[in-house]
Design an enzyme around this catalytic site. Sequence first.
Site, PDB file in Angstrom:
ATOM      1  CG  HIS A 478     -21.788  -6.006 -55.831  1.00 55.56           C
ATOM      2  ND1 HIS A 478     -21.771  -5.838 -54.156  1.00 55.56           N
ATOM      3  CD2 HIS A 478     -21.819  -4.508 -56.153  1.00 55.56           C
ATOM      4  CE1 HIS A 478     -21.081  -5.093 -53.732  1.00 55.56           C
ATOM      5  NE2 HIS A 478     -21.246  -3.848 -55.268  1.00 55.56           N
ATOM      6  CB  THR A 479     -26.606  -9.358 -59.941  1.00 60.10           C
ATOM      7  OG1 THR A 479     -27.918  -8.527 -59.079  1.00 60.10           O
ATOM      8  CG2 THR A 479     -27.000 -10.684 -60.295  1.00 60.10           C
TER       9      THR A 479
END
Length: 544
Positions: A478-479
Site C-alpha cells: 500500500h505504498t
Amino acid sequence: MGPGARGTLPPPVPRRRTTAPVRCGGHDVVVVGAGTAGSVLAARLSEDPDRSVLVVDAGPIPRGRAGFGPALLDARLVPGARPGHPATSAHLVRLTPKRPWRVPRGRVLGGSSTVNGGYFVRARREDFDRWAAAGNPAWAYERVLPLLRALETDLDYGAGDLHGDRGPMRVRRSRLDHPAAAAFHDAARALGFPDDPDKNDQASPGFGPVPSNAIDGVRHNAGLSYLPPEVLDRPNLTVVGGCTARRVVVAHGRATGVVVERDGRHRVLAAGAVVLSAGALVTPHLLQLSGIGPRADLERVGIPVVRDAPAVGSGFSDHPQLVLEWAPRDDWAEPPDSWLGGCLHLTSSDGASAGPGGPGDLEILQSLVPLSRLVTGGAGAAGGPLPFLVAAQAPRPTGRLRIRSADPATPLSIDYGYLGSREDRRRLREGVRVTAALLESPPFAGPARGLLGPGPEVLDDDRSLDRWIHEHLGTAQHTCGTVPMGPADDPEHAAVDQFGRVHGVRGLRVADTSILPDTPHRGPAATAVLIGELIAQAIRLDLP
C-alpha cells in the site's frame, strides 16, 4: 479497431483547445501509466472532445472482459500474490535491514487494481482531514465526498448521502455466509467488537464485510470500469501498451514531452502537459531520472538537477502485514464469488487516543481461500489452512527510496523501515494476539483446529513474538507518499500541490498514490481512483 486497440504510437495531432495554455506540439496531455489512477484520468480527460489524450503504459492494454480473460479477472484469486505473474513487475526492497522482499505491482491496463484482491475501502475521515490540514484543503472529507459518491455504483446501499449509484466502479460487500466468515463474525462479537456493516460510511470501526469491486466472481478493475472498448475508441484518446517511459523532457522550466522506449527504440512524445501515473515506486524514479529530486542524490549519479525536490522518495509509508494460518476441521467448498471473508478493524493501545470512534489502526482481514492457492493460482487442497492477514495501519512514513544510477534499468534502493520503533512492534503484537484470541473463542471451537503458529510459548513472550514477527514479516503493498503533496514553501515535505502539480515545473503533474502525504488507515485502492477523479477534475476546470 479503434485508437485504443491499435497499439501504435500516433503522429502529433493538430493542436486543440484546452483549459490551460499549451506551448508545444503533440497531444494536449500525455499520461504515463494506464493503472488505477491513469485509467480514470484517461477516461475523464477524454470526455472533453476538444482535448487529445495519449496514454502510454509498459504493460498490455486488453480490450474488455474478453481481452483480460477469465483467469486474470477471477475474484477468487489474487494475481499479485503469484510470484512472477506476467501481469506484474517485481521491485526488490528491504522491509527491514535484514528482511529482503519482492513487491509486485500491476503491469497491465488497470495496474494494481487488476492484480489485487478487489478490496475497495475508502480512507477514513481522519486521513482526509489530516491531509487537508497539511496544506491540501481540497482533500478535506466533506470536499471529496461528492467525488467518492460519483465514482461508485454501490450495489448494496444505492444512492444516498454517502453512496452513489451511477459511477464506473461497481461496489459490493463480501458475503458472510461461508462457515469461516460466520465464525469470524460471531467470534468478534464474543470478544466485544461492534458490528461495522458498511466500512465506507465512516462509523466506528469493527467487524463487517469488505466493500469490493469484485462482482459475481469478476474483479472489475479500474481499466475495465473506466476504459471499456467504447471509451478506448474515442477519437481523441489513444492508449498504447508495451511502451516504457524513461524520463520527462523539461525545457525552460516546463515539461514538454516524454522520452519513451518501445521495441528497443527511443522516441520523444511531445505534450502540452504530462501527468505521471506510473505508481508510487515508478513515478518517483521517473522524476529523479528527469532531474527532479533530492539534489545530492541526483548529483551523486550524474543527473543534471532540474528541480531540487528533497521530498521525492524521502519518507514514504506502507502497511506492515503478517499472515496467520489456521486449520479448519471440515473440507469446505471453495467460495463461489471472492476470496474475501470478513474484516475486523480495531484500535491498538497506541491508537487509543483517537477515542472509541477513531479510525482503527489494526486490520484483520480474512481469506476464504488457502494461501497455497492464492500464491500458485492452482487448485487448493480441500480443508487446507486458511489465512488471516494482519496489518498495522497507522500512518508511519518510515520508508526511503534513492536513485542508484542514471541508467533507467538500474532499480532504486528501497527501504521500508518497518519495525523501527517500539510502537510498530507493539501494534503488530496486539494484532497477532487478537487473531489468536478470536480463534480460541467458542465460535471457532467447532470449525477450527486452531492457529498453526505462533504457539502459546511465543504468544506469551514479547521478545519471542517480536522475533517471530520479524521472521514472518511482509507488506500489504500500500505504498504512498513517495511524491507527497503540500505547500510549495515546504520543500522538505512536499513535492507537488494538492492537485498534483510538481512544484517548480510547469505542465507536469503526478496522479497516483505517490502524492498522498502518508498511507491512509485503509488499503488505498479506492483512494487511488479518487486521485484520478480529483486531478482530472482539476485539469478540466483549470483549478488554481
